[in-house]
Design a protein around this motif. Structure first.
Motif, PDB file in Angstrom:
ATOM      1  N   GLN A  87      -2.283   6.640  -1.749  1.00 41.49           N
ATOM      2  CA  GLN A  87      -3.615   5.849  -1.686  1.00 41.49           C
ATOM      3  C   GLN A  87      -3.784   4.982  -2.465  1.00 41.49           C
ATOM      4  O   GLN A  87      -5.219   5.043  -3.079  1.00 41.49           O
ATOM      5  CB  GLN A  87      -5.224   6.438  -1.173  1.00 41.49           C
ATOM      6  N   THR A 117       0.667  -1.118  -0.365  1.00 41.63           N
ATOM      7  CA  THR A 117       0.024   0.084  -0.104  1.00 41.63           C
ATOM      8  C   THR A 117       0.735   1.014  -0.117  1.00 41.63           C
ATOM      9  O   THR A 117       1.720   1.634   0.635  1.00 41.63           O
ATOM     10  CB  THR A 117      -0.510  -0.176   0.987  1.00 41.63           C
ATOM     11  N   SER A 118       0.174   1.963  -0.465  1.00 33.36           N
ATOM     12  CA  SER A 118       0.669   3.445  -0.474  1.00 33.36           C
ATOM     13  C   SER A 118       0.042   4.537   0.278  1.00 33.36           C
ATOM     14  O   SER A 118      -1.045   4.788  -0.224  1.00 33.36           O
ATOM     15  CB  SER A 118       1.417   4.140  -2.255  1.00 33.36           C
ATOM     16  N   LEU A 119       0.334   5.174   1.719  1.00 33.07           N
ATOM     17  CA  LEU A 119      -0.379   5.792   2.474  1.00 33.07           C
ATOM     18  C   LEU A 119      -0.151   7.246   1.322  1.00 33.07           C
ATOM     19  O   LEU A 119      -1.091   7.748   2.115  1.00 33.07           O
ATOM     20  CB  LEU A 119       0.482   5.852   3.928  1.00 33.07           C
TER      21      LEU A 119
END
Lengths: 407, 147, 368
Positions: free
Chosen positions: B80, B75-77
Motif C-alpha cells: 500500500q 503502486t504496490s498493492l
C-alpha cells in the motif's frame, strides 16, 4: 355439365376447393378448373401466411414492449396495428443491394426458398373441420420433409453472401437445424403412435384429451426443438445480433430482407399452428363445427405468445451448449417418451387396436410423472460439473479491507 | 489506511543501493532515473520485496520543448504505497527509451500512445506502432510544436 | 479423407452492434475458436489532452464529461481533485458530501448500463437492459435537477460543486432510493441465479490476480480477479473516509464474477448514498476561488478516483499559466483492455462479446 372430383382425391375434403372447382367447372374444362381452383387456394394460403407474419411482427413488438416497460409501436393505426404495413413499405422503397462478391443467382433465390416451405406446410394444416387444402394421409411426414428445406436456404444465404458473419450464421444454423431435427421427429413419433395416423385431421380427431396432457414430454421436446429450428431465443445463435450482426441475412436488404423477415415470423405462425394442431387439439372445442377456426386461432395465438415470452426472457446459449442440449438432453427425453408411449399403447389398446378416452387419461397420469422424473434426471445429468474450480486466494490481496465474496 | 507516498529522496536512496549508476537525482516527489537504465530500474522496483511496485498506474510524457520528461507512477498493492520516478530525454529527434512492457504489461498501450502522440520510441516493445492515429500520419500531435 | 481448414480473420467492428462504440478488434478464428486478437483504436480520438492545454482550468471540466459519457460525474470529480491538489486547496465539507453522493449515483447509473449491456450481449433481448435503463433514467432526472444536464453534467468545479442542490432534490432522492430498492431487486431476481447466464459466464475467461496486476487492470475487473483494491478505501478522497462500505471481490475471476462485483457495488453505493444523506450538513458548497486559476509554475498533481471502470486519474502539470501545461488522462477503459488477449484467445466467438462486455469499456474514454 359440371366436373366431378373423385372422392378419394386428397383435395376432396376441402369444401372451399370443391366450391371453386364446381363453379369454374361449369364453364371451363375440368383439368383447367382443377388448376384454377388450386391457384385460388394457394392465393388464400400465401396471404394467410404473409398476413399472419405481419400480425406476429406487430404482436411481438407490442408484447416485447410490455415485457420491457416500454410502449412499442403505437403511432399508425389503432394500437399501431398498421406498423407492419409501414415497415413493408419502407423496405420496398429501399435499395436492393447485392454484394460484389456474392453468388448472385443463389443470393436472389434464398428469400423465395425461405418462404416457399412455409406456404407449402400450410397446405396440410386443418384450420377448422375439413378445411385443410390437402387431407394428406402422411401429413406429419410431409411437414417434417418440407420444413427441412429451410436449412438449405439458410446455408445458401450464408455461402452466397460472401460475408464472414453470414458464413458463421449459416454454419451455426445448419449444425443446429440438423441436431434438432432428430429429437423433434422422435417426439412426433409418439403423437403419431397414439393417434394411429399421420394425417393432421385424424390427429385432431384423436385428441379427446389434448396430447400436451397425454405426452407432456413430447410437447416439451417439440417446443424446444422448434425454438431452435426457428432460430428463436434461447437458441437463436444463427442470427445472434450481439455476436454476428444478423447471421446469415446480414447482407440482405430491401425486399429480399422483407421476405426473409416474413419467412421468419411466418415460420413462428406456421409452427405454432402445427403445434396447436398436434398437441392442443387444433380446431376441436365447444361448437367446433361453427367455431373451430376460433379455437384454432386462440390455440395458435397461445403458442405464439409462448415463443415471444421465451424471447423476452432468456439469454442465449453458446453453440456447443446448444448442441449439448440437443444430444444430451432432448434426445434422451424424446427416447424416454417414445419408450413410455410405445409400452402404454401396447398394453392399453383394446382388441381392435384403439385407445379409449379412459386409456388416454391413464396415459396422461403416467406420462406427467415420467416427464417430471425424466426432466429432473436428465436436467441434472447435463449440468456442467467442475467446469470451474474455486481459485486459490492470491497474495496480492490487501489486508484490512472488509470484503464480501461471491459464493 | 491511506496509501503512503514515497518521497523522491527515499526512492532514490532505495534505488541507489542496488543500481547506483541508474539514479540521477531526486526532487520532492520523484526519483530521477537515467534514461538508459529505465528497464533495469523497473525490474528492480517490481521484484525487490521491500519495494514491490507491481502495479504500474500510468506513464506520462511531457514536452518541455528542449527536453521530454517521462513520468512513471507506481503502486504496490500489497504494501500500500505509491512512488513516482521520472526520466529526462533531451532533444526532439529520434528519442527512445527502453520499454517496460516486459516488466509491466500494463505499459503496452500507454507506451504506444506516447510514441503516437509524443514521438518517444520505446525499444523492445513488441508492437510499437501508432495506436490512436493511422499508420502514415505525420508528426506527433501532442508535442508543443505541432500546430 | 482429410478436410482442409484454414483460419479466418474477421474485423469485429468498428460497426458492430456490441463493441460499445466504434471499437474494432481484428480476430483470427479457427472455426469458432479465437486464435489471435488485435485491437484497433482511435475511431473516437478527439485529442482531449491537447484540447485541455488550450483551455483554462475551469473550462477543462466540460471536456471531462465527454470522456466516459456514462459516468461524467466521476470524471468531473477526478479532474477537480487533481486541480485542487495542484492548487493545494480543500473543498468545504458540504461540497465533499455532494460530490460523493453524486459520484455514487453516477456509479450506480454506470454499473446499470454495464450490467444491462452485459446481459444484452448474452442474448437476452432487451428486457434486462430496459430494466436497467428505467432506473438509470431516474438518476439522470436527479442530475437534471442539480445542474440542468443529464449526461454532460459538468456539475463539479475545482473547489466544490457548481451550486448547492435545490430544495426539491432531497425528497426526489429519497423517492428514488425507495423505488430503486424494489426495481433493483427485480433485476437481481431475473439475473443473479439465471441458469443460462450462469452456464454462459461461469468459468469463462478467468483472469488470475497476478496477470490482472501486471496488466495494470483496475476497478471492478481487478476486484473480480480477487484483489480487494479500491481507491475509495486505499486513498480516500472527498467524503469517502467518513462513510462505511465493503469491497466485493470475486473468487473465480471469471465473467460471472465481473458481473457479480458490479451488482454488489451498486448495493455498496446505495449504502454510501444513505450515509451521505445522513451526514451532510448545511454550509457553503463551493470554495471561493478566482475564476481564472493560476497554479504555481512547476507544480504537478496526480488526482485519482475510483471511477466506475477503474482508476481514473488526471496528471496535471502547471507552468504558471491559465491552462494546464500537460493534462494526462489515465483512462481505465484503455488500460483495462490490455488483458484483451488473455481474455479472448482460446475462447469462442460468443464468449468474446460477453468478455468484452464484462470489462465494460467505453470508447469515449479509450480513445479520448
Amino acid at each position: 355439365m359440371s366436373c366431378q372430383l373423385a372422392a378419394d382425391n386428397v383435395l376432396y375434403a376441402n369444401g372451399l376447393y370443391r366450391l371453386v372447382y364446381d363453379l369454374v367447372g361449369t364453364i371451363l374444362p375440368c383439368w383447367l378448373s382443377y388448376v384454377i381452383a388450386g391457384l385460388v387456394m394457394i392465393f388464400v394460403l400465401v396471404n394467410a401466411v404473409l398476413l399472419g407474419a405481419a400480425v406476429i411482427t406487430w404482436a411481438e413488438r407490442r408484447l416485447l414492449g410490455r415485457f420491457q416497460n416500454r410502449v412499442g409501436p403505437n403511432r399508425w393505426g389503432p394500437f399501431g396495428l398498421f406498423q407492419p404495413l409501414a415497415d413493408l413499405l419502407k423496405l420496398l422503397t429501399k435499395e436492393d443491394l447485392t454484394p460484389d462478391g456474392a453468388d448472385k443467382p443463389v443470393f436472389a433465390l434464398v428469400p423465395i426458398l425461405m418462404v416457399a416451405p412455409l406456404v407449402m406446410m400450410t397446405a396440410v394444416i386443418p384450420f377448422a373441420e375439413n378445411t385443410s387444402l390437402a387431407a394428406l394421409n402422411v401429413g406429419v411426414l410431409y411437414i417434417l420433409a418440407v420444413s427441412s428445406i429451410t436449412s438449405i436456404a439458410i446455408f445458401m444465404a450464408g455461402w452466397s453472401s460472401n460475408n464472414r458473419y453470414a458464413m458463421f450464421g449459416a454454419a451455426r444454423s445448419v449444425a443446429v437445424l440438423i441436431s434438432y431435427e432428430v429429437p423433434v421427429v422422435l417426439s412426433l413419433l409418439g403423437v403419431v403412435m397414439v393417434a394411429a395416423s399421420m394425417s393432421l385431421g385424424s390427429i385432431v380427431e384423436a385428441q379427446v384429451l389434448p396430447f400436451f396432457l397425454v405426452q407432456p414430454l413430447a410437447f416439451f421436446v417439440f417446443m424446444a426443438g422448434m425454438s431452435a429450428e426457428l432460430n428463436r431465443s434461447p437458441f437463436d445463435v444463427a442470427e445472434a445480433e450481439s455476436e454476428i450482426i444478423a447471421g446469415y441475412h446480414t447482407e440482405y436488404s430491401g425486399v429480399k430482407f422483407a421476405l426473409i423477415q416474413a419467412a421468419e415470423f411466418g415460420g413462428v405462425g406456421v409452427v405454432s399452428a402445427i403445434a396447436a394442431t398436434l398437441f392442443l387439439g387444433g380446431w376441436s372445442g365447444p361448437w367446433s363445427e361453427y367455431l373451430g377456426w376460433l379455437w384454432f386461432l386462440i390455440k395458435t395465438g397461445a403458442i405464439v405468445f409462448l415463443f415471444i415470452w421465451f424471447r423476452a426472457t432468456y439469454p442465449r446459449l453458446r453453440i456447443d451448449q446448444i448442441m449439448a442440449v440437443s444430444w444430451k438432453f432432448l434426445l434422451p427425453l424424446s427416447l424416454v417418451n417414445l419408450a413410455a408411449v410405445t409400452l402404454e399403447v401396447f398394453l392399453l389398446r383394446g382388441p381392435e387396436g384403439v385407445l379409449t378416452t379412459g386409456d388416454l387419461g391413464i396415459m396422461a397420469v403416467i406420462n406427467v410423472v415420467v416427464t417430471v422424473v425424466a426432466i429432473w434426471v436428465f436436467g441434472n445429468l447435463i449440468r456442467d460439473r467442475v467446469k470451474f474450480q474455486a481459485r486459490q486466494p492470491s497474495d496480492v490481496v490487501v489486508p484490512g479491507v472488509t470484503t464480501i465474496e461471491v459464493h | 489506511m491511506a496509501v503512503r507516498e514515497w518521497a523522491g529522496q527515499e526512492l532514490s536512496e532505495a534505488l541507489r543501493r542496488e543500481l547506483p549508476e541508474a539514479v540521477e537525482g531526486f526532487d520532492e516527489t520523484a526519483a530521477w532515473v537515467n534514461p538508459s537504465q529505465v528497464g533495469a530500474a523497473a525490474i528492480f522496483l517490481r521484484d525487490e520485496p521491500s519495494l514491490d511496485f507491481r502495479f504500474l498506474n500510468s506513464i506520462t510524457a511531457i514536452d518541455y520543448v528542449e527536453y521530454f520528461d517521462v513520468v512513471y507512477h507506481l503502486t504496490s498493492l500489497k504494501q500500500q504505497w505509491c512512488a513516482v520516478f521520472k526520466t529526462r530525454l533531451y532533444g526532439r529527434q529520434d528519442l527512445s527509451l527502453p520499454s517496460v512492457y516486459q516488466v509491466w504489461k500494463g505499459a503496452d498501450y500507454q507506451e504506444r500512445e506516447i510514441w503516437d502522440l509524443m514521438g518517444v520510441y520505446f525499444e523492445g516493445h513488441p508492437n510499437m506502432k501508432r495506436i490512436m492515429l493511422w499508420e502514415g500520419f505525420e508528426g506527433h500531435p501532442l508535442r508543443k510544436d505541432f500546430l | 479423407m482429410t478436410i482442409r481448414t484454414e483460419p479466418m480473420t474477421v474485423n469485429v467492428g468498428p460497426q458492430h452492434p456490441s463493441t460499445h462504440g466504434v471499437f474494432r478488434v481484428r480476430i483470427t478464428f479457427d472455426g469458432e475458436d479465437i486464435v489471435e486478437v488485435e485491437p484497433v483504436f482511435g475511431y473516437l480520438h478527439r485529442g482531449t489532452e491537447k484540447l485541455a492545454e488550450e483551455r483554462n482550468y475551469v473550462q477543462v471540466v466540460t471536456l471531462t464529461d465527454r470522456l466516459d459519457y456514462t459516468s461524467s460525474m466521476i470524471n468531473n470529480q477526478a479532474y477537480c481533485i487533481a486541480v485542487e491538489r495542484l492548487l493545494g486547496v480543500e473543498p468545504p465539507p458540504r461540497a465533499k458530501y455532494l460530490r460523493t453522493l453524486t459520484a455514487e449515483l453516477q456509479r450506480i447509473a454506470a454499473h446499470l448500463i454495464a450490467v444491462g449491456f452485459f446481459v444484452q450481449e448474452l442474448g437476452a433481448f432487451g428486457t434486462p437492459l430496459m430494466y436497467a435503463f428505467r432506473s438509470r433514467e431516474r438518476i439522470l432526472e436527479l442530475f437534471e435537477m442539480l445542474c440542468g444536464a443529464r449526461i454532460t453534467v459538468s456539475y463539479m468545479r475545482p473547489g466544490g460543486v457548481f451550486a448547492d442542490a435545490p430544495r426539491e432534490f432531497w425528497p426526489a432522492l429519497d423517492r428514488f432510493l425507495e423505488d430503486f430498492e424494489v426495481e433493483f431487486a427485480e433485476m437481481e431476481q431475473l439475473l443473479l441465479e439465471n441458469e443460462i447466464l450462469m452456464i454462459r459466464t461461469r468459468g469463462v475467461s478467468p483472469i488470475p490476480p497476478e496477470v490482472a496486476v501486471n496488466n495494470s487492470v483496475s476497478g471492478p475487473v481487478l476486484r473480480a480477479s480477487g484483489v480487494n483494491w479500491d481507491w475509495r478505501k486505499q486513498d480516500p478522497y472527498d467524503a469517502y473516509d467518513q462513510v462505511e462500505f465493503d469491497v466485493p471481490v470475486g473468487s473465480h475471476w471469471d465473467n460471472y464474477d465481473r458481473f457479480w462485483v458490479r451488482i454488489q457495488e451498486v448495493h455498496q453505493s446505495l449504502r454510501i448514498i444513505r450515509q451521505c444523506i445522513e451526514q451532510i450538513e448545511p454550509g457553503p458548497a463551493r470554495l471561493e476561488l478566482p475564476l481564472v486559476l493560476r497554479p504555481d509554475p512547476g507544480r504537478e498533481a496526480y488526482g485519482r478516483v475510483e471511477a466506475s471502470k477503474g482508476e481514473l486519474a488526471f496528471y496535471l502539470v502547471s507552468d504558471g499559466g491559465i491552462a494546464p501545461y500537460r493534462c494526462k488522462i489515465r483512462s481505465p477503459s484503455l488500460i483495462n483492455l490490455t488483458i484483451i488477449e488473455e481474455l479472448l484467445v482460446g475462447w469462442k466467438l460468443a464468449d468474446m462479446i460477453v468478455s468484452l462486455g464484462s470489462i465494460d469499456i467505453n470508447m469515449g474514454e479509450v480513445d479520448r
